[in-house]
Write a protein that holds these residues in place. Structure first.
Motif, mmCIF file in Angstrom:
data_model
loop_
_atom_site.group_PDB
_atom_site.id
_atom_site.type_symbol
_atom_site.label_atom_id
_atom_site.label_comp_id
_atom_site.label_asym_id
_atom_site.label_seq_id
_atom_site.Cartn_x
_atom_site.Cartn_y
_atom_site.Cartn_z
ATOM 1 N N LYS A 25 0.828 -1.210 0.000
ATOM 2 C CA LYS A 25 0.000 0.000 0.000
ATOM 3 C C LYS A 25 0.861 1.258 0.000
ATOM 4 C CE LYS A 25 -3.627 2.208 2.705
ATOM 5 N NZ LYS A 25 -4.403 2.145 3.934
ATOM 6 N N GLU A 26 1.892 1.293 0.837
ATOM 7 C CA GLU A 26 2.779 2.463 0.887
ATOM 8 C C GLU A 26 3.521 2.648 -0.423
ATOM 9 O OE1 GLU A 26 5.216 1.650 4.267
ATOM 10 O OE2 GLU A 26 3.737 2.453 5.672
ATOM 11 N N GLU A 27 3.991 1.563 -1.025
ATOM 12 C CA GLU A 27 4.727 1.675 -2.283
ATOM 13 C C GLU A 27 3.813 2.067 -3.445
ATOM 14 O OE1 GLU A 27 7.876 1.921 -2.459
ATOM 15 O OE2 GLU A 27 8.134 1.378 -0.360
ATOM 16 N N LEU A 28 2.564 1.637 -3.409
ATOM 17 C CA LEU A 28 1.616 2.090 -4.439
ATOM 18 C C LEU A 28 1.370 3.587 -4.318
ATOM 19 C CD1 LEU A 28 -0.949 -0.842 -4.539
ATOM 20 C CD2 LEU A 28 0.703 -0.202 -6.311
ATOM 21 N N TRP A 29 1.285 4.095 -3.107
ATOM 22 C CA TRP A 29 1.143 5.540 -2.918
ATOM 23 C C TRP A 29 2.403 6.273 -3.370
ATOM 24 C CZ3 TRP A 29 -2.931 8.290 -2.845
ATOM 25 C CH2 TRP A 29 -4.105 7.788 -2.303
ATOM 26 N N ARG A 30 3.560 5.693 -3.110
ATOM 27 C CA ARG A 30 4.801 6.309 -3.558
ATOM 28 C C ARG A 30 4.863 6.354 -5.089
ATOM 29 N NH1 ARG A 30 9.129 6.323 -0.182
ATOM 30 N NH2 ARG A 30 8.553 4.296 0.646
ATOM 31 N N SER A 31 4.246 5.372 -5.741
ATOM 32 C CA SER A 31 4.262 5.331 -7.202
ATOM 33 C C SER A 31 3.529 6.520 -7.819
ATOM 34 C CB SER A 31 3.653 4.021 -7.714
ATOM 35 O OG SER A 31 2.253 4.006 -7.544
ATOM 36 N N VAL A 32 2.650 7.154 -7.043
ATOM 37 C CA VAL A 32 1.968 8.362 -7.522
ATOM 38 C C VAL A 32 2.999 9.459 -7.803
ATOM 39 C CG1 VAL A 32 0.334 10.184 -6.855
ATOM 40 C CG2 VAL A 32 -0.197 7.801 -6.357
ATOM 41 N N ALA A 33 4.080 9.481 -7.053
ATOM 42 C CA ALA A 33 5.153 10.452 -7.281
ATOM 43 C C ALA A 33 6.183 9.931 -8.283
ATOM 44 C CB ALA A 33 5.851 10.788 -5.966
ATOM 45 N N VAL A 34 6.410 8.627 -8.295
ATOM 46 C CA VAL A 34 7.425 8.056 -9.180
ATOM 47 C C VAL A 34 6.993 8.143 -10.639
ATOM 48 C CG1 VAL A 34 8.626 5.905 -9.799
ATOM 49 C CG2 VAL A 34 8.358 6.541 -7.405
ATOM 50 N N LEU A 35 5.720 7.918 -10.930
ATOM 51 C CA LEU A 35 5.249 7.922 -12.317
ATOM 52 C C LEU A 35 5.499 9.254 -13.019
ATOM 53 C CD1 LEU A 35 3.883 6.448 -14.643
ATOM 54 C CD2 LEU A 35 1.685 7.187 -13.711
ATOM 55 N N PRO A 36 5.085 10.406 -12.463
ATOM 56 C CA PRO A 36 5.368 11.654 -13.174
ATOM 57 C C PRO A 36 6.866 11.961 -13.266
ATOM 58 C CG PRO A 36 4.003 12.084 -11.233
ATOM 59 C CD PRO A 36 4.241 10.625 -11.300
ATOM 60 N N LEU A 37 7.636 11.573 -12.243
ATOM 61 C CA LEU A 37 9.081 11.800 -12.303
ATOM 62 C C LEU A 37 9.730 10.957 -13.398
ATOM 63 C CD1 LEU A 37 10.022 12.059 -8.526
ATOM 64 C CD2 LEU A 37 9.893 13.898 -10.207
ATOM 65 N N PHE A 59 4.834 6.991 -22.427
ATOM 66 C CA PHE A 59 3.893 6.602 -21.375
ATOM 67 C C PHE A 59 4.120 5.153 -20.947
ATOM 68 C CE2 PHE A 59 1.436 10.252 -22.931
ATOM 69 C CZ PHE A 59 1.141 10.851 -21.724
ATOM 70 N N ILE A 60 4.294 4.270 -21.916
ATOM 71 C CA ILE A 60 4.491 2.853 -21.608
ATOM 72 C C ILE A 60 5.785 2.657 -20.822
ATOM 73 C CG2 ILE A 60 4.930 0.586 -22.636
ATOM 74 C CD1 ILE A 60 3.003 1.452 -24.905
ATOM 75 N N LEU A 61 6.854 3.316 -21.243
ATOM 76 C CA LEU A 61 8.129 3.192 -20.550
ATOM 77 C C LEU A 61 8.058 3.776 -19.132
ATOM 78 C CD1 LEU A 61 11.011 2.178 -20.787
ATOM 79 C CD2 LEU A 61 11.633 4.369 -21.809
ATOM 80 N N ALA A 62 7.334 4.882 -18.966
ATOM 81 C CA ALA A 62 7.166 5.469 -17.633
ATOM 82 C C ALA A 62 6.415 4.514 -16.705
ATOM 83 C CB ALA A 62 6.445 6.804 -17.730
ATOM 84 N N THR A 66 8.010 2.703 -13.345
ATOM 85 C CA THR A 66 7.279 2.773 -12.075
ATOM 86 C C THR A 66 6.994 1.381 -11.536
ATOM 87 O OG1 THR A 66 6.284 4.850 -12.779
ATOM 88 C CG2 THR A 66 5.225 3.701 -10.948
ATOM 89 N N PHE A 67 6.582 0.464 -12.410
ATOM 90 C CA PHE A 67 6.308 -0.917 -11.994
ATOM 91 C C PHE A 67 7.562 -1.576 -11.430
ATOM 92 C CE2 PHE A 67 6.394 -5.459 -13.034
ATOM 93 C CZ PHE A 67 5.324 -5.892 -12.271
ATOM 94 N N VAL A 68 8.687 -1.394 -12.110
ATOM 95 C CA VAL A 68 9.947 -1.977 -11.638
ATOM 96 C C VAL A 68 10.336 -1.380 -10.287
ATOM 97 C CG1 VAL A 68 12.428 -2.124 -12.119
ATOM 98 C CG2 VAL A 68 10.781 -2.598 -13.931
ATOM 99 N N HIS A 69 10.171 -0.067 -10.134
ATOM 100 C CA HIS A 69 10.499 0.588 -8.863
ATOM 101 C C HIS A 69 9.646 0.034 -7.728
ATOM 102 C CE1 HIS A 69 10.028 3.740 -5.792
ATOM 103 N NE2 HIS A 69 11.327 3.882 -5.965
ATOM 104 N N VAL A 70 8.342 -0.036 -7.933
ATOM 105 C CA VAL A 70 7.436 -0.544 -6.887
ATOM 106 C C VAL A 70 7.769 -2.000 -6.569
ATOM 107 C CG1 VAL A 70 5.033 -1.141 -6.387
ATOM 108 C CG2 VAL A 70 5.578 1.083 -7.359
ATOM 109 N N SER A 71 7.981 -2.800 -7.595
ATOM 110 C CA SER A 71 8.287 -4.221 -7.375
ATOM 111 C C SER A 71 9.569 -4.396 -6.571
ATOM 112 C CB SER A 71 8.428 -4.948 -8.710
ATOM 113 O OG SER A 71 7.236 -4.887 -9.428
ATOM 114 N N PHE A 72 10.616 -3.643 -6.941
ATOM 115 C CA PHE A 72 11.880 -3.752 -6.212
ATOM 116 C C PHE A 72 11.726 -3.296 -4.772
ATOM 117 C CE2 PHE A 72 15.772 -1.805 -4.599
ATOM 118 C CZ PHE A 72 16.596 -2.925 -4.596
ATOM 119 N N MET A 73 11.058 -2.173 -4.545
ATOM 120 C CA MET A 73 10.917 -1.648 -3.191
ATOM 121 C C MET A 73 10.104 -2.598 -2.310
ATOM 122 S SD MET A 73 12.731 1.022 -3.019
ATOM 123 C CE MET A 73 12.197 1.815 -1.526
ATOM 124 N N VAL A 74 9.032 -3.173 -2.849
ATOM 125 C CA VAL A 74 8.227 -4.117 -2.067
ATOM 126 C C VAL A 74 9.064 -5.356 -1.753
ATOM 127 C CG1 VAL A 74 6.238 -5.682 -2.166
ATOM 128 C CG2 VAL A 74 5.992 -3.294 -2.870
#
Length: 102
Positions: A25-37, A59-62, A66-74
């Motif tokens: 849940k926390e990493e999904l919320w963090r992805s809200v910031a990671v996606l635009p960055l 868009f697809i690459l972004a 983001t998916f890779v970032h969330v997956s790694f952090m979780v």
């Protein structure tokens, strides 16, 4: 800094039997910031001529970044049992554990 324990943390049930624990849940919320960055970073690379891709591919690459970032952090937070969500503490833990391995 002491590490926080994962014991006693409950999971949130979601439709279909899938459970979202607090780390996901926390990493999904963090992805809200990671996606635009990641989108902005890819756009800068595209404008600078480092990469040349279409708008749809940006868009697809972004989303992929983001998916890779969330997956790694979780994965890392679950593996190490990190209950804290502060990104600087997580990075500090990652870097200090690598320096201890040497």
């Amino acid at each position: 800094m002491g590490s926080a324990s994962l014991e006693g943390i409950t999971e949130v049930p979601v439709h279909g039997g899938f459970h979202i624990d607090y780390i996901l849940k926390e990493e999904l919320w963090r992805s809200v910031a990671v996606l635009p960055l990641s989108f902005l970073g890819i756009c800068v690379l595209d404008e600078a001529g480092v990469i040349s891709i279409s708008a749809l591919s940006i868009f697809i690459l972004a989303f992929f970044v983001t998916f890779v970032h969330v997956s790694f952090m979780v994965w890392y937070r679950r593996k190490e049992g990190l209950a804290f969500s502060n990104i600087t503490l997580i990075l500090d833990h990652l870097l200090s554990s690598r320096s201890n391995d040497k």
